[in-house]
Write a protein that holds these residues in place. Structure first.
Motif, PDB file in Angstrom:
ATOM      1  N   LEU A 155       0.866  -1.171   0.000  1.00 44.09           N
ATOM      2  CA  LEU A 155       0.000   0.000   0.000  1.00 44.09           C
ATOM      3  C   LEU A 155       0.906   1.225   0.000  1.00 44.09           C
ATOM      4  N   VAL A 156       0.701   2.132  -0.948  1.00 43.27           N
ATOM      5  CA  VAL A 156       1.552   3.316  -1.078  1.00 43.27           C
ATOM      6  C   VAL A 156       0.750   4.561  -0.723  1.00 43.27           C
ATOM      7  N   LEU A 157       1.253   5.336   0.214  1.00 39.17           N
ATOM      8  CA  LEU A 157       0.637   6.580   0.651  1.00 39.17           C
ATOM      9  C   LEU A 157       1.262   7.747  -0.111  1.00 39.17           C
ATOM     10  N   TRP A 164       4.383  13.036 -11.998  1.00 41.13           N
ATOM     11  CA  TRP A 164       4.341  12.337 -10.710  1.00 41.13           C
ATOM     12  C   TRP A 164       3.788  10.921 -10.870  1.00 41.13           C
ATOM     13  N   ALA A 165       2.880  10.711 -11.838  1.00 40.43           N
ATOM     14  CA  ALA A 165       2.389   9.359 -12.093  1.00 40.43           C
ATOM     15  C   ALA A 165       3.508   8.477 -12.621  1.00 40.43           C
ATOM     16  N   ARG A 166       4.384   9.046 -13.443  1.00 41.24           N
ATOM     17  CA  ARG A 166       5.534   8.273 -13.936  1.00 41.24           C
ATOM     18  C   ARG A 166       6.521   7.985 -12.813  1.00 41.24           C
ATOM     19  N   GLN A 167       6.703   8.954 -11.922  1.00 40.49           N
ATOM     20  CA  GLN A 167       7.547   8.709 -10.746  1.00 40.49           C
ATOM     21  C   GLN A 167       6.973   7.561  -9.923  1.00 40.49           C
ATOM     22  N   LEU A 168       5.671   7.568  -9.733  1.00 37.41           N
ATOM     23  CA  LEU A 168       5.010   6.516  -8.968  1.00 37.41           C
ATOM     24  C   LEU A 168       5.106   5.171  -9.686  1.00 37.41           C
ATOM     25  N   VAL A 170      -1.981  -0.962  -3.720  1.00 34.70           N
ATOM     26  CA  VAL A 170      -3.090  -0.034  -3.510  1.00 34.70           C
ATOM     27  C   VAL A 170      -2.486   1.348  -3.303  1.00 34.70           C
ATOM     28  N   LEU A 171      -3.049   2.363  -3.956  1.00 35.47           N
ATOM     29  CA  LEU A 171      -2.555   3.729  -3.826  1.00 35.47           C
ATOM     30  C   LEU A 171      -3.565   4.552  -3.031  1.00 35.47           C
ATOM     31  N   LEU A 226      -5.069  12.831  -6.945  1.00 34.79           N
ATOM     32  CA  LEU A 226      -5.039  13.034  -8.393  1.00 34.79           C
ATOM     33  C   LEU A 226      -3.875  12.266  -9.016  1.00 34.79           C
ATOM     34  N   VAL A 227      -2.731  12.265  -8.342  1.00 33.95           N
ATOM     35  CA  VAL A 227      -1.567  11.521  -8.836  1.00 33.95           C
ATOM     36  C   VAL A 227      -1.854  10.016  -8.833  1.00 33.95           C
ATOM     37  N   ALA A 228      -2.465   9.527  -7.764  1.00 34.08           N
ATOM     38  CA  ALA A 228      -2.803   8.100  -7.685  1.00 34.08           C
ATOM     39  C   ALA A 228      -3.784   7.716  -8.784  1.00 34.08           C
ATOM     40  N   LEU A 229      -4.798   8.553  -9.015  1.00 33.06           N
ATOM     41  CA  LEU A 229      -5.754   8.311 -10.092  1.00 33.06           C
ATOM     42  C   LEU A 229      -5.039   8.281 -11.441  1.00 33.06           C
ATOM     43  N   SER A 230      -4.133   9.219 -11.668  1.00 30.44           N
ATOM     44  CA  SER A 230      -3.392   9.277 -12.928  1.00 30.44           C
ATOM     45  C   SER A 230      -2.570   8.015 -13.141  1.00 30.44           C
ATOM     46  N   CYS A 231      -1.901   7.569 -12.100  1.00 30.25           N
ATOM     47  CA  CYS A 231      -1.082   6.362 -12.207  1.00 30.25           C
ATOM     48  C   CYS A 231      -1.950   5.146 -12.514  1.00 30.25           C
ATOM     49  N   ALA A 232      -3.117   5.065 -11.898  1.00 28.45           N
ATOM     50  CA  ALA A 232      -4.008   3.925 -12.122  1.00 28.45           C
ATOM     51  C   ALA A 232      -4.527   3.882 -13.552  1.00 28.45           C
TER      52      ALA A 232
END
Length: 324
Positions: free
Chosen positions: A47-49, A97-101, A114-115, A123-129
């Protein structure tokens, strides 16, 4: 590329809770130093915060230990430009930031997770997903900010001509360059204005919370803070439509939980209703009495709602993509 572990700052008691929770480490991504931390058993599900604007991984001070005790391998990451990570003048927006993630999940976590994101982190978590679904089991946005959500019910904007895009880019860049951030940021970071800014994100009184003040003030007082803030202001204003929350929500194929503070003055709970106009099936938990930081202000209620929802997720093996 392997992560390089660095000693954590001295904790007040132990490193399982508080703003210095977890084992701290540095990881090099695209030549930039990224700070992260971890807590929990190595073989537990990941799980990533992901923190919000102006904060860092320490802002999960009241959540990480509880989540780890519930059986999760809890990671916290400082996004580029924030926390203890580098503060470059790159194009800092939710795509970068999504690419960083993505790279963090591949190289450090080494599998899907899980993000859980607070505000900008949501917003970053949504983008990464959306961009890298094979690496994301589910997303929690607490809350989900994006000015474009105020127009969530309208049709997609018409395609702009090249000269219109160039003009917008020129105007946004000029305005952001003219902002006297070199005066404003240090003034805010070294004065009581910072405490007033922090208080605006909370419903209950937090002035006098030294840990909270410190985790917001430290990155704001670093030499690269102005540079990173200006770069982010330009990049976020010039995002393409496909990187805005409405477009991302339409493409999302992973479970998403929304958590909102009932008294959020920065991103009012009415925005959550705009989100649900796009995705009516999304579960929404509203925490009474909480402001913009429900994970920190009412941590017990936040942790309980989060863990209850996590218990209902399908097993990691049922999702496509690399396993743990």
């Amino acid at each position: 590329m392997a992560a390089t572990v660095q000693p954590a700052p001295p904790p007040a008691a132990d490193c399982s809770s508080g703003a210095e929770w977890g084992i701290h480490a540095d990881w090099l991504w695209r030549g930039e130093r990224c700070h992260w931390r971890v807590l929990g058993e190595e073989n537990a599900p990941a799980l990533v915060l992901v923190h919000g604007f102006a904060a860092g991984s320490g802002h999960w001070r009241r959540n990480a230990a509880v989540l780890a005790a519930a059986g999760w391998r809890v990671y916290g990451i400082d996004l580029i430009g924030f926390g203890a990570s580098s503060q470059p003048s790159l194009r800092l927006d939710n795509r970068l930031w999504a690419r960083q993630l993505q790279a963090f999940l591949e190289q450090v976590v080494q599998g899907p997770a899980v993000l859980v994101g607070h505000s900008l982190g949501g917003l970053v978590a949504l983008s990464c997903a959306v961009f890298f679904p094979q690496l994301v089991r589910a997303v929690v946005a607490a809350p989900l900010p994006d000015p474009t959500l105020l127009l969530a019910g309208s049709s997609s904007p018409p395609r702009r001509r090249p000269w219109q895009r160039r003009l917008q880019r020129w105007l946004v860049t000029l305005l952001c360059q003219l902002l006297p951030l070199e005066l404003l940021v240090p003034l805010i970071a070294h004065s009581p204005l910072l405490d007033l800014g922090i208080q605006s994100a909370y419903s209950e009184a937090v002035i006098g919370d030294r840990d909270l003040h410190r985790l917001i003030a430290r990155p704001a007082r670093r030499p690269g803070a102005v540079r990173a803030l200006r770069a982010m202001s330009i990049a976020m204003a010039l995002r393409p439509h496909g990187a805005t929350a409405p477009a991302l929500l339409r493409r999302l194929g992973r479970p998403l939980l929304l958590i909102w503070g009932q008294r959020d003055r920065l991103v009012p709970v009415q925005v959550a209703q705009q989100v649900r106009r796009l995705r009516p099936e999304l579960p929404l938990t509203v925490l009474p009495g909480s402001g913009h930081c429900p994970h920190d202000e009412h941590a017990d209620a936040f942790n309980a709602a989060l863990l209850q929802w996590l218990d209902q997720l399908p097993a990691a093996e049922t999702l496509s993509g690399p396993g743990r």
